[in-house]
Design a protein around this motif. Structure first.
Motif, short mmCIF file in Angstrom:
data_model
loop_
_atom_site.label_atom_id
_atom_site.label_comp_id
_atom_site.label_asym_id
_atom_site.label_seq_id
_atom_site.Cartn_x
_atom_site.Cartn_y
_atom_site.Cartn_z
N ALA A 238 -27.60 13.52 -0.57
CA ALA A 238 -27.18 13.16 0.78
C ALA A 238 -25.86 12.40 0.81
CB ALA A 238 -28.26 12.32 1.45
N THR A 239 -25.21 12.24 -0.35
CA THR A 239 -23.94 11.51 -0.38
C THR A 239 -22.83 12.37 0.22
OG1 THR A 239 -24.62 10.36 -2.39
CG2 THR A 239 -22.29 10.32 -1.86
N PRO A 240 -22.12 11.87 1.24
CA PRO A 240 -21.06 12.67 1.85
C PRO A 240 -19.98 13.05 0.83
CG PRO A 240 -21.60 10.78 3.22
CD PRO A 240 -22.32 10.58 1.93
N ALA A 241 -19.38 14.19 1.05
CA ALA A 241 -18.41 14.74 0.10
C ALA A 241 -17.25 13.80 -0.20
CB ALA A 241 -17.90 16.09 0.60
N PRO A 242 -16.64 13.11 0.79
CA PRO A 242 -15.52 12.23 0.47
C PRO A 242 -15.90 11.10 -0.50
CG PRO A 242 -15.60 12.66 2.83
CD PRO A 242 -16.89 13.18 2.25
N LEU A 243 -17.07 10.49 -0.29
CA LEU A 243 -17.52 9.42 -1.17
C LEU A 243 -17.88 9.97 -2.54
CD1 LEU A 243 -18.36 6.51 -1.74
CD2 LEU A 243 -20.56 6.99 -0.64
N ALA A 244 -18.59 11.09 -2.58
CA ALA A 244 -18.96 11.69 -3.86
C ALA A 244 -17.73 12.05 -4.68
CB ALA A 244 -19.82 12.93 -3.62
N ALA A 245 -16.70 12.60 -4.02
CA ALA A 245 -15.49 12.99 -4.74
C ALA A 245 -14.78 11.77 -5.33
CB ALA A 245 -14.57 13.75 -3.80
N LEU A 246 -14.71 10.69 -4.56
CA LEU A 246 -14.05 9.47 -5.06
C LEU A 246 -14.82 8.88 -6.24
CD1 LEU A 246 -11.81 7.36 -4.73
CD2 LEU A 246 -13.32 6.15 -3.13
N LEU A 247 -16.14 8.86 -6.14
CA LEU A 247 -16.95 8.35 -7.24
C LEU A 247 -16.75 9.17 -8.51
CD1 LEU A 247 -20.23 7.48 -5.32
CD2 LEU A 247 -18.91 5.88 -6.72
N ARG A 248 -16.72 10.47 -8.36
CA ARG A 248 -16.54 11.32 -9.54
C ARG A 248 -15.17 11.10 -10.17
NH1 ARG A 248 -19.36 15.25 -6.26
NH2 ARG A 248 -21.47 15.53 -7.07
N ARG A 249 -14.14 11.04 -9.34
CA ARG A 249 -12.79 10.84 -9.89
C ARG A 249 -12.70 9.52 -10.64
NH1 ARG A 249 -10.97 12.08 -4.72
NH2 ARG A 249 -9.95 10.04 -4.52
N CYS A 250 -13.23 8.46 -10.05
CA CYS A 250 -13.08 7.14 -10.65
C CYS A 250 -13.96 6.94 -11.87
CB CYS A 250 -13.36 6.06 -9.61
SG CYS A 250 -12.14 6.01 -8.29
N SER A 251 -15.10 7.61 -11.91
CA SER A 251 -15.99 7.45 -13.05
C SER A 251 -15.61 8.35 -14.22
CB SER A 251 -17.45 7.71 -12.65
OG SER A 251 -17.60 9.01 -12.10
N GLU A 252 -14.94 9.46 -13.92
CA GLU A 252 -14.68 10.45 -14.97
C GLU A 252 -13.21 10.56 -15.37
OE1 GLU A 252 -16.35 14.08 -13.50
OE2 GLU A 252 -18.35 13.18 -13.19
N ASP A 253 -12.31 9.94 -14.63
CA ASP A 253 -10.88 10.06 -14.91
C ASP A 253 -10.27 8.67 -15.04
OD1 ASP A 253 -8.22 10.60 -15.11
OD2 ASP A 253 -8.04 11.69 -13.22
#
Length: 292
Positions: A238-253
């Motif tokens: 249920a995590t909105p796409a903008p928040l999910a994308a930011l979390l992925r970028r910051c955790s993986e890059d």
């Protein structure tokens, strides 16, 4: 008075070690620690960390004060507590802009030193004593355990923001935390506060700042994911796409973290939150909605 007199008479007949063990217990049988010429009654265990046993205690006497005791398990633990104490002292002594606010949002050391023997035996244990923060429910790890399917995404926004605010201050001073696991972020549900703890790996080394930021993103991913899912922490269905994308970028890059820094990530988080949820508003947070 009669009960006290009987106790005194019985103590006269006790062997020395037995008498010392009896004196190491509070009136209610609670465990008592001696530290810096004061006695502290242990109220509850708080955690069993890698290097130390963590306890909530209260100073006995006319001026009671609640503190957190971190008792080293061994010599390695004692060294870790000494490092943590030095780092916290350095952070608390900062005089830079924002220090009056942010140093209250970091652990406040009372001191470092050996406890007196708890049971009358020779020697004690190295202890780091901290002022006990009030109103904190538990860690993000506890929140994750209490929410097996993950927390609602709006709560992740303020949790991450509080972490980033403190990291921005710490990084401005040239310090890094180095171990931002979910267990090292305490949550204050009523005030929407987060206290970062576990500073034994902290260093005056800004090169590690991107690691702190990536770890903060992973911690938020963990509470969104819960503990029922398999594999590495996700972001929740249920995590909105903008928040999910930011979390992925910051955790993986790591490069993204270095480029943005704590304040840049916070600004990106505000934009993602507004896109997903609209204008900011306070939403009451229950860390254990199912009674965990």
């Amino acid at each position: 008075r009669e009960h006290a007199a009987l106790q005194a008479l019985q103590s006269l007949a006790m062997p020395g070690a037995a008498l010392q063990r009896a004196n190491a217990q509070g009136a209610d049988g609670a465990r008592v620690l001696r530290w810096r010429n004061a006695r502290y009654r242990v109220l509850a265990p708080l955690a069993n960390g890698e290097h130390a046993e963590v306890l909530l205690a209260e100073r006995l006497g006319a001026l009671p004060e609640r503190v957190t005791f971190k008792l080293a398990r061994d010599s390695n633990g004692a060294e870790a507590l000494a490092r943590e104490h030095a780092a916290l002292q350095a952070l608390q002594s900062l005089a830079m802009p924002g220090a009056a606010y942010f140093t209250r949002r970091l652990p406040q050391p009372v001191g470092l030193g050996m406890t007196g023997a708890e049971d009358g035996s020779e020697g004690g244990r190295q202890a780091l004593v901290l002022r006990h923060p009030t109103g904190y429910w538990g860690s993000l790890l506890d929140v994750q355990r209490a929410n097996p399917r993950g927390i609602d995404a709006p709560h992740a926004v303020w949790l991450w923001r509080r972490m980033l605010e403190v990291l921005a201050f710490v990084h401005d001073a040239g310090w890094t935390h180095g171990d931002l696991s979910p267990a090292h972020a305490l949550v204050h549900p009523r005030d929407h506060g987060v206290l970062l703890i576990g500073w034994s790996r902290a260093r005056h080394d800004l090169a590690r700042a991107a690691d702190d930021l990536a770890q903060s993103a992973w911690a938020v991913r963990a509470v969104l994911h819960g503990h029922e899912g398999l594999g590495e922490p996700g972001t929740g269905a249920a995590t909105p796409a903008p928040l999910a994308a930011l979390l992925r970028r910051c955790s993986e890059d790591p490069g993204e973290c270095r480029r943005l820094g704590a304040r840049g990530i916070e600004q990106a988080l505000s934009a993602a939150s507004r896109e997903a949820f609209g204008a900011p508003r306070f939403i009451a947070f229950d860390p254990a909605p199912h009674g965990g």
